[in-house]
Every structure is written in structure tokens, then in C-alpha cells.
Scaffold this active site. Sequence first.
Site, PDB file in Angstrom:
ATOM      1  N   GLY A  63       0.840  -1.189   0.000  1.00 42.43           N
ATOM      2  CA  GLY A  63       0.000   0.000   0.000  1.00 42.43           C
ATOM      3  C   GLY A  63       0.873   1.236   0.000  1.00 42.43           C
ATOM      4  O   GLY A  63       2.045   1.180  -0.394  1.00 42.43           O
ATOM      5  N   SER A  64       0.326   2.337   0.478  1.00 36.97           N
ATOM      6  CA  SER A  64       1.067   3.597   0.401  1.00 36.97           C
ATOM      7  C   SER A  64       2.111   3.677   1.521  1.00 36.97           C
ATOM      8  O   SER A  64       1.999   2.997   2.556  1.00 36.97           O
ATOM      9  CB  SER A  64       0.099   4.772   0.515  1.00 36.97           C
ATOM     10  OG  SER A  64      -0.531   4.725   1.779  1.00 36.97           O
ATOM     11  N   THR A  65       3.083   4.549   1.320  1.00 33.37           N
ATOM     12  CA  THR A  65       4.133   4.731   2.330  1.00 33.37           C
ATOM     13  C   THR A  65       3.535   5.281   3.624  1.00 33.37           C
ATOM     14  O   THR A  65       3.905   4.850   4.717  1.00 33.37           O
ATOM     15  CB  THR A  65       5.232   5.656   1.773  1.00 33.37           C
ATOM     16  OG1 THR A  65       5.841   4.980   0.665  1.00 33.37           O
ATOM     17  CG2 THR A  65       6.300   5.966   2.803  1.00 33.37           C
ATOM     18  N   THR A 100       0.535   4.801   4.887  1.00 32.30           N
ATOM     19  CA  THR A 100      -0.126   3.727   5.640  1.00 32.30           C
ATOM     20  C   THR A 100       0.920   2.733   6.160  1.00 32.30           C
ATOM     21  O   THR A 100       0.802   2.227   7.277  1.00 32.30           O
ATOM     22  CB  THR A 100      -1.161   2.991   4.758  1.00 32.30           C
ATOM     23  OG1 THR A 100      -2.017   3.948   4.158  1.00 32.30           O
ATOM     24  CG2 THR A 100      -1.992   2.024   5.572  1.00 32.30           C
ATOM     25  N   GLY A 101       1.949   2.475   5.350  1.00 35.69           N
ATOM     26  CA  GLY A 101       3.019   1.553   5.769  1.00 35.69           C
ATOM     27  C   GLY A 101       3.631   1.975   7.093  1.00 35.69           C
ATOM     28  O   GLY A 101       3.925   1.143   7.956  1.00 35.69           O
ATOM     29  N   GLU A 133       5.617  -3.350   1.150  1.00 35.91           N
ATOM     30  CA  GLU A 133       5.819  -2.940  -0.250  1.00 35.91           C
ATOM     31  C   GLU A 133       5.026  -1.654  -0.432  1.00 35.91           C
ATOM     32  O   GLU A 133       3.796  -1.678  -0.464  1.00 35.91           O
ATOM     33  CB  GLU A 133       5.325  -4.028  -1.215  1.00 35.91           C
ATOM     34  CG  GLU A 133       6.132  -5.313  -1.164  1.00 35.91           C
ATOM     35  CD  GLU A 133       7.548  -5.154  -1.690  1.00 35.91           C
ATOM     36  OE1 GLU A 133       7.882  -4.109  -2.280  1.00 35.91           O
ATOM     37  OE2 GLU A 133       8.343  -6.088  -1.480  1.00 35.91           O
ATOM     38  N   CYS A 182       2.461   0.928  -8.784  1.00 38.07           N
ATOM     39  CA  CYS A 182       3.543   1.404  -7.912  1.00 38.07           C
ATOM     40  C   CYS A 182       4.821   1.610  -8.714  1.00 38.07           C
ATOM     41  O   CYS A 182       5.580   2.529  -8.441  1.00 38.07           O
ATOM     42  CB  CYS A 182       3.756   0.417  -6.777  1.00 38.07           C
ATOM     43  SG  CYS A 182       3.983  -1.273  -7.327  1.00 38.07           S
TER      44      CYS A 182
HETATM   45  P1  NAD Z   1      -3.422   2.458   1.108  1.00 39.66           P
HETATM   46  O1  NAD Z   1      -2.160   2.486   1.893  1.00 39.66           O
HETATM   47  O2  NAD Z   1      -4.402   3.546   1.300  1.00 39.66           O
HETATM   48  O3  NAD Z   1      -4.226   1.105   1.394  1.00 39.66           O
HETATM   49  C1  NAD Z   1      -3.644  -0.164   1.227  1.00 39.66           C
HETATM   50  C2  NAD Z   1      -4.369  -1.152   2.101  1.00 39.66           C
HETATM   51  O4  NAD Z   1      -4.162  -0.805   3.479  1.00 39.66           O
HETATM   52  C3  NAD Z   1      -5.889  -1.198   1.915  1.00 39.66           C
HETATM   53  O5  NAD Z   1      -6.325  -2.545   1.989  1.00 39.66           O
HETATM   54  C4  NAD Z   1      -6.405  -0.381   3.088  1.00 39.66           C
HETATM   55  O6  NAD Z   1      -7.711  -0.744   3.476  1.00 39.66           O
HETATM   56  C5  NAD Z   1      -5.404  -0.743   4.168  1.00 39.66           C
HETATM   57  N1  NAD Z   1      -5.237   0.257   5.230  1.00 39.66           N
HETATM   58  C6  NAD Z   1      -5.481   1.582   5.176  1.00 39.66           C
HETATM   59  N2  NAD Z   1      -5.149   2.162   6.343  1.00 39.66           N
HETATM   60  C7  NAD Z   1      -4.684   1.184   7.154  1.00 39.66           C
HETATM   61  C8  NAD Z   1      -4.144   1.160   8.477  1.00 39.66           C
HETATM   62  N3  NAD Z   1      -4.035   2.267   9.218  1.00 39.66           N
HETATM   63  N4  NAD Z   1      -3.730  -0.016   8.968  1.00 39.66           N
HETATM   64  C9  NAD Z   1      -3.795  -1.139   8.233  1.00 39.66           C
HETATM   65  N5  NAD Z   1      -4.292  -1.189   6.975  1.00 39.66           N
HETATM   66  C10 NAD Z   1      -4.721  -0.034   6.446  1.00 39.66           C
HETATM   67  O7  NAD Z   1      -2.959   2.328  -0.404  1.00 39.66           O
HETATM   68  P2  NAD Z   1      -3.878   2.295  -1.681  1.00 39.66           P
HETATM   69  O8  NAD Z   1      -4.345   3.685  -1.953  1.00 39.66           O
HETATM   70  O9  NAD Z   1      -4.871   1.203  -1.555  1.00 39.66           O
HETATM   71  O10 NAD Z   1      -2.800   1.849  -2.795  1.00 39.66           O
HETATM   72  C11 NAD Z   1      -1.997   2.740  -3.472  1.00 39.66           C
HETATM   73  C12 NAD Z   1      -0.589   2.759  -2.891  1.00 39.66           C
HETATM   74  O11 NAD Z   1      -0.054   1.439  -2.873  1.00 39.66           O
HETATM   75  C13 NAD Z   1       0.378   3.579  -3.741  1.00 39.66           C
HETATM   76  O12 NAD Z   1       1.194   4.346  -2.908  1.00 39.66           O
HETATM   77  C14 NAD Z   1       1.213   2.524  -4.453  1.00 39.66           C
HETATM   78  O13 NAD Z   1       2.476   2.961  -4.872  1.00 39.66           O
HETATM   79  C15 NAD Z   1       1.277   1.452  -3.426  1.00 39.66           C
HETATM   80  N6  NAD Z   1       1.571   0.156  -4.037  1.00 39.66           N
HETATM   81  C16 NAD Z   1       2.790  -0.415  -3.810  1.00 39.66           C
HETATM   82  C17 NAD Z   1       3.109  -1.625  -4.413  1.00 39.66           C
HETATM   83  C18 NAD Z   1       4.449  -2.276  -4.177  1.00 39.66           C
HETATM   84  O14 NAD Z   1       4.587  -3.461  -4.472  1.00 39.66           O
HETATM   85  N7  NAD Z   1       5.432  -1.581  -3.660  1.00 39.66           N
HETATM   86  C19 NAD Z   1       2.189  -2.253  -5.234  1.00 39.66           C
HETATM   87  C20 NAD Z   1       0.952  -1.648  -5.447  1.00 39.66           C
HETATM   88  C21 NAD Z   1       0.650  -0.442  -4.828  1.00 39.66           C
END
Ligand code: NAD
Length: 472
Positions: A222-224, A226-227, A244, A278
Site C-alpha cells: 500500500g502507500s508509504t 499507511t506503511g 511494499e 507502484c
Molecule cells: P493504502 O495504503 O491507502 O491502502 C492499502 C491497504 O491498506 C488497503 O487494503 C487499506 O484498506 C489498508 N489500510 C489503510 N489504512 C490502514 C491502516 N491504518 N492499517 C492497516 N491497513 C490499512 O494504499 P492504496 O491507496 O490502496 O494503494 C496505493 C498505494 O499502494 C500507492 O502508494 C502505491 O504505490 C502502493 N503500491 C505499492 C506496491 C508495491 O509493491 N510496492 C504495489 C501496489 C501499490
Amino acid sequence: MDMLEDFNMIIDGKSVAGASNFDVINPATGEIFAKAPDCSEAQLDEAIASSRQAFLSWKKLSYEERAGYLNEMGQALIDNAGEMARLFTLEQGRPVALAQAEITNGGEWMQSIAKMRVEADIHEDSDQQLVKTHHVPLGVVCTIVPWNFPISLAAWKIAPALLTGNTMVLKPSPFTPLSTLVMGKMFADILPAGVLNIISGGDNLGPWMTSHPGFDKIAFTGSTATGKRVMESASKNLKSLTLELGGNDAAIVMPDVDLDEVAGKIFFGSFFNTAQICVATKRLYVHEDIYDDLRDRLIAIAKTTKIGDGTKQDTDMGPIQNKRQYDRVQELLGDAKKADLTVIECSDIPDGKGYFIPITIVDNPPEQSRVVQEEAFGPILPMLKFSDVDDVVARANASDYGLAGAVWSKDTDKAMAIALEMETGVVWINQNLIMIPGAPFAGHKQSGFGVENGMEGLLEYTVPKSIYLARG
Ligand code: NAD
């Protein structure tokens, strides 16, 4: 299989309704088209307990036995990809043929990972002692994936985790829960109960999961931003983590390229999946000698790209996947316009309430502008001029992210030298967006840590256990 029946979660091998439901919106229309189950905290507890129970016997199976299950699961995805594709498009937005390709690829990926093995290492086998390291599974994995590649990013985690003997509770994004739930139902007919629980829910569910003491590992994409929250949450009981995260990937185009050959490929690497990748090219550095020519070619390709509802036959590119992301991209575009940057909207978009944004090129903006510095995750591409290679490599590397990059040049020795200088986990030369299951994929800097794919990706789901046997 009826793809628009009631969608249920899979908990302990059973199809289970949510405590309540939440809406799923078709991004091409902006309308609600289905409801997904909203997992309660009690249901999360049940899912984790069933994975914990299943772990006791799953970890004892041989690699061959677990690989057998994965092969069957991969085949089920491949066999049902055609039927699942329309549902995927309704929730995700991508044209149906490309949706089908992701589902098929997810199945093939699982089957490729199933061929891999983590062997024990023997360090000493002497008269005094045998010293051997086994790589044992961690336990129950918490898996959270985003909405841009819901099936393949889930497959990337399910396959290595289950192959190495772990069990899992997986949560798709609330924006794209449905195809994952359908996949879960298919897998439930194959796997022993509890090995793979699939749950869905709103914004509360992710934090409940990452802070739950019942998990041994978190595998998160997911996003940095949220990571970082996930990492904080995982620190409470020191869970193992694979993150990731986001990227702001640079591509460098040298003056010796054949533009007839590469312009289309660069376009694909920048805008495929409505640029919601990503590892997409998000900053395009072009040598000044060919800059205008490449810009004009990209604009010309964009003009012939039909943006629309992915369920329609003639659509090349779908909408932004959700309103939150649409607003973010619009805000970034608004900022670029307010700053008087040269913003070229290259394509038409359909009328209506869908989350459509035209393919947009920002023509040589200042390096420090937001559109260059931030991950857009939408079809806005800043193109930037360069004349000196060392300078452009420094500009490409001047980012907190380090996910992927690309170099385009006929001189492959020079391209290789540039690739080695780029501070990213993947660099493509004269191609883009290719991934193979055997090659590790790891974000550098704030693009995350830990590894997916390859032997390193398998080891992420294990912990070493060294046994010293005295002899003589
Ligand atoms: P996001 O971080 O908003 O959400 C990702 C997931 O995390 C979702 O399932 C969401 O419900 C969950 N989530 C949200 N807040 C949370 C929390 N506080 N605790 C635990 N889980 C939580 O990201 P997004 O908008 O769904 O995806 C886009 C992002 O993902 C972009 O930044 C993209 O670059 C990244 N991405 C990275 C890769 C990689 O392999 N590096 C691949 C695909 C997407």
C-alpha cells in the site's frame, strides 16, 4: 459460477456473511453496484483462531503436498479468469481483457512459486557435530493489499506464505473486495479449513488486524503513509513485517533511442492501468535533443487512447479506481495549473459521474514542483529535460522513494552503468513493468522493506532455526 450473487467472507472454510455490509462503487459510473461484507472484530478473532488451528497441521505437510494445493488454486484462477474478469472490471475499472490477464497471471504466478523450495542448510557435518539450519514458517500471516492489482498482489503473498507452511488471513482493499471474495470461495473448495481466511471490511479493519496480537507477520502492500502506521502498530508485539510501499519512479531516456520503437513502450510504462501502478514511470527525464519529439509522440498516442468504461469493448483505459484517489489526482493537477505549469490534457474523457481524468503531460516543470516530487498514482506525467547524465541520475535519485526505475538507450553498456547508479529495487533497460516470480522485488528507502518474490521472498515467510547435534 454466478458472479453477482451475495458476496461472503471465508472464515474457517465456511462462507460467512458480514456483521453488516458496505457499498462497492463502480468507478466508471460513480454508482453503487454491490455490497460487501463488513467484518466485525469478533469475526476477525474467529478468522485468526481458525488460521492458528490450521497452522498446526498445515506446517507439517511436505512442500510437495502444499505445492499441490497451490497448483490447484492457481489452476482455478486460470480456469475462471474469463468469468471473473467482468466483476473485476466493475469494481476496479480496468478494461475486461486486461482484468482477465491479471487473474490468469495471478494463477500462473502461484504455480511458478509452487515449484520453489526452501532447503535446510548444513554448516557442519563432522565427527564432532552436525549443524543444520531449518527455515521454519512464522505462523499466521496478516495480509493487506491495495486496489490497483487486487488479485495478483494477493497471489504474490498467498503463494510464498502457504508454500513455506504459514496460514493466512487476507484483507483486500475496501474499494475492490469482490473478486478477492470470489477467489476466496474458489480456494475454500480446495484448501483445508482455516489455511486461508478472506475477510473484507471498511477503514477500521486494517488497524484492527495490524494491532492484533494473534498474528506473527504482516505482509502489507500500500502507500508509504499507511506503511508507517502499519509498522507502528506491528511494533506492539514485534511482528515480522514486509512492506511494499509507494514509488515515484524515474525513467531516463538517452538521445540515441529509436523513438519509433520506444515511444509506445514508454507510454505503456507510464499510463498502463490508468497509471495506478507502484512501479509506473512517474517522472520522465528526456535528453534535450529528443525531448520535443518524444513529448509530441506521447501526446499523439494519448489522443488515440480511448478512455471509458472498462466493460465496453473499445475502451483502452479505465477510470481512476476510487473517489479518494480521483480527488487526490485532481488536487495535484489543480496545483500544477495554479503554479502556471504547462499542463497538456491529451485525451477526451466521457461525461458522467465516473472518476475519469484525461491523460495529462506536464511539460518540463521545475524539479521541485509537487507534480514531480509526489507520487501521483494517476495519469499525470511530468516530463523533464536533461543534458548531463550525472546530473540526471542525481535528480532521479533525489527522492525518498526507491521502488523502480527505467533507462532507455541503444548503448546497453552505458544503460547498465546508469542502472547500477539508480537507487531503486528494480531497474528496467529498454523495457518496462516486467516481473518474473524468481527475481526478488524489494523497495529501497521509503518504498518499503523486506522482499517479495524469488528465494528471498520465500525466506521472508520463514525464520531460521539452527540445530546443533553433538556427535562422538
Ligand atoms: P493504502 O495504503 O491507502 O491502502 C492499502 C491497504 O491498506 C488497503 O487494503 C487499506 O484498506 C489498508 N489500510 C489503510 N489504512 C490502514 C491502516 N491504518 N492499517 C492497516 N491497513 C490499512 O494504499 P492504496 O491507496 O490502496 O494503494 C496505493 C498505494 O499502494 C500507492 O502508494 C502505491 O504505490 C502502493 N503500491 C505499492 C506496491 C508495491 O509493491 N510496492 C504495489 C501496489 C501499490
